[in-house]
Design an enzyme around this catalytic site. Structure first.
Site, PDB file in Angstrom:
ATOM      1  N   HIS A  76       0.822  -1.197   0.000  1.00 45.99           N
ATOM      2  CA  HIS A  76       0.000   0.000   0.000  1.00 45.99           C
ATOM      3  C   HIS A  76       0.868   1.263   0.000  1.00 45.99           C
ATOM      4  CE1 HIS A  76      -3.733  -2.256   1.762  1.00 45.99           C
ATOM      5  NE2 HIS A  76      -3.310  -2.743   0.602  1.00 45.99           N
ATOM      6  N   GLU A  78       1.291   3.694   2.090  1.00 51.21           N
ATOM      7  CA  GLU A  78       2.040   4.019   3.294  1.00 51.21           C
ATOM      8  C   GLU A  78       3.365   3.266   3.362  1.00 51.21           C
ATOM      9  OE1 GLU A  78      -2.388   3.909   4.559  1.00 51.21           O
ATOM     10  OE2 GLU A  78      -1.083   3.075   2.982  1.00 51.21           O
ATOM     11  N   CYS A 101      -5.343   0.926   6.500  1.00 54.86           N
ATOM     12  CA  CYS A 101      -6.027  -0.317   6.849  1.00 54.86           C
ATOM     13  C   CYS A 101      -5.514  -0.843   8.185  1.00 54.86           C
ATOM     14  CB  CYS A 101      -5.831  -1.363   5.749  1.00 54.86           C
ATOM     15  SG  CYS A 101      -4.105  -1.863   5.522  1.00 54.86           S
ATOM     16  N   CYS A 110      -1.464  -1.198   7.503  1.00 57.33           N
ATOM     17  CA  CYS A 110      -0.689   0.038   7.375  1.00 57.33           C
ATOM     18  C   CYS A 110      -0.731   0.875   8.645  1.00 57.33           C
ATOM     19  CB  CYS A 110      -1.209   0.860   6.199  1.00 57.33           C
ATOM     20  SG  CYS A 110      -0.907   0.075   4.599  1.00 57.33           S
TER      21      CYS A 110
END
Length: 378
Positions: A76, A78, A101, A110
């Site tokens: 992701h 991040e 998430c 994350c």
């Protein structure tokens, strides 16, 4: 020009625990808009996941980490931003366009990565509607002592992932009707081949599926994005009657049935000889007794499409589009996209529906010689 106050006290009322944070709204908005620009680098590649962008900003206001979600199954936003920031993430502010998430999927949570990196503050564009997240990421951060601001450039962040939000909430794909017309209101067949960087090419890259009918095949539409590295949409050809199926015999060489670059699915009545030829071309054939807009969208949903583009090259009679537009309670079509070409005359004007419905959030933009008008049924 609208002037925004430099200092604003934010208080999130979305969650049980409230944190008052004094921040520069102008700076937060600037960074969040950059997050959205980063997020859109994943356009057409992240579905069924959302597009997300992330910035890591140190106390001096310098961006020390950038990241975006490149495609489903990969890390992701991040994660990429924190990797770039390294130890500079300690005490920093993280800007992320969608709530981090807090569940284990194909990638680790994350929210926990941000806590482990010891960021001081997290600014979230909008809360994730996914029930697996839905505020849990924000709560995780706050329980760990991280300051959290929610709702900066929220509308922009939501619109960026309008298809993702719609499908999460309704369990149905986000549907856009696209058509072309002359400046004086006559429909255009618009069988043009998409050109790289054109609006049509970018639309085809953005949507998971594109739908047309057998009536469009005379114009030999390709229905493929010309963008480099584009994830091509599922091309759905809806055959609306048994007589139309027999007509296909002379159109099997149409480019839409060439599956080397993208999959094609034919939805319609039975015809053994036609089905045999199409399956040899790796075209999926789904025989059904009745083809209408609901059955087409249900099929797209079953195939995992978050977004569907109705390409009305064949006109508004296809699949009962007129009826769908007139029935506000059904809410089958969410968005309308009209491409107005620099032409006049050449046919009779045609109403897309008998009753008027008001569109909201209208936008216009010039694309080459055309003007594109977009709006939402609200």
């Amino acid at each position: 020009m609208l002037r925004m106050p430099p200092i604003v006290t934010w208080e999130s009322t979305r969650f049980p625990r409230r944190t008052k944070i004094c921040c520069s709204l102008r700076d937060d908005s600037d960074y969040m808009r950059q997050c959205v620009e980063l997020a859109r680098r994943g356009l057409g590649r992240t579905s069924p996941n959302p597009m997300v962008g992330c910035l890591i900003v140190d106390n001096a206001g310098e961006i020390v980490g950038r990241g975006f979600h490149p495609r489903a199954g990969e890390p992701h936003a991040e994660v990429f931003a924190l990797r770039e920031a390294g130890s500079k993430a300690h005490g920093s502010t993280a800007y992320v366009s969608l709530e981090p998430c807090d569940h284990v999927g194909r990638t680790p949570p994350c929210s926990r990565a941000l806590v482990a990196a010891r960021v001081r503050r997290v600014v979230v564009g909008t809360v994730d509607p996914n029930p697996l997240v839905a505020g849990k990421g924000v709560e995780r951060l706050r329980r760990a002592g991280v300051e959290v601001t929610v709702g900066v450039e929220e509308e922009l962040c939501r619109v960026t992932n309008e298809a993702f939000f719609h499908r999460m909430v309704t369990k149905k794909p986000f549907t856009c009707l696209r058509y072309a017309m002359t400046i004086d209101g006559c429909l255009l067949a618009d069988p043009s081949t998409p050109v790289a960087a054109s609006f049509y090419s970018q639309q085809l890259e953005e949507y998971d599926a594109v739908v047309t009918t057998e009536a469009s095949l005379d114009a030999d539409p390709v229905l493929l994005s010309a963008e480099q590295g584009a994830k091509q949409p599922l091309r759905v050809v809806a055959v609306t009657s048994s007589s139309s199926l027999s007509k296909l015999a002379g159109l099997l060489s149409a480019r839409v049935f060439d599956t080397k670059l993208a999959p094609t699915l034919l939805l319609g009545g039975k015809g053994e000889s036609i089905e045999t030829v199409l399956r040899r071309k790796n075209v999926e054939v789904v025989p059904v007794n009745e083809v209408d807009l609901d059955s087409v969208l249900d099929l797209c949903n079953q195939r995992g499409a978050c977004s569907v583009l109705l390409d009305s090259t064949a006109g508004f009679d296809m699949l009962g589009v007129k009826e769908a537009l007139e029935d506000e309670d059904r809410a089958v079509i969410q968005k309308l996209c009209v491409v107005v070409g620099p032409f006049a005359g050449g046919g009779q004007s045609q109403k897309i529906a008998s009753s008027m419905r008001k569109l909201g959030r209208l936008t216009t933009r010039k694309c080459g010689e055309n003007v594109v008008i977009q709006g939402y049924f609200e």
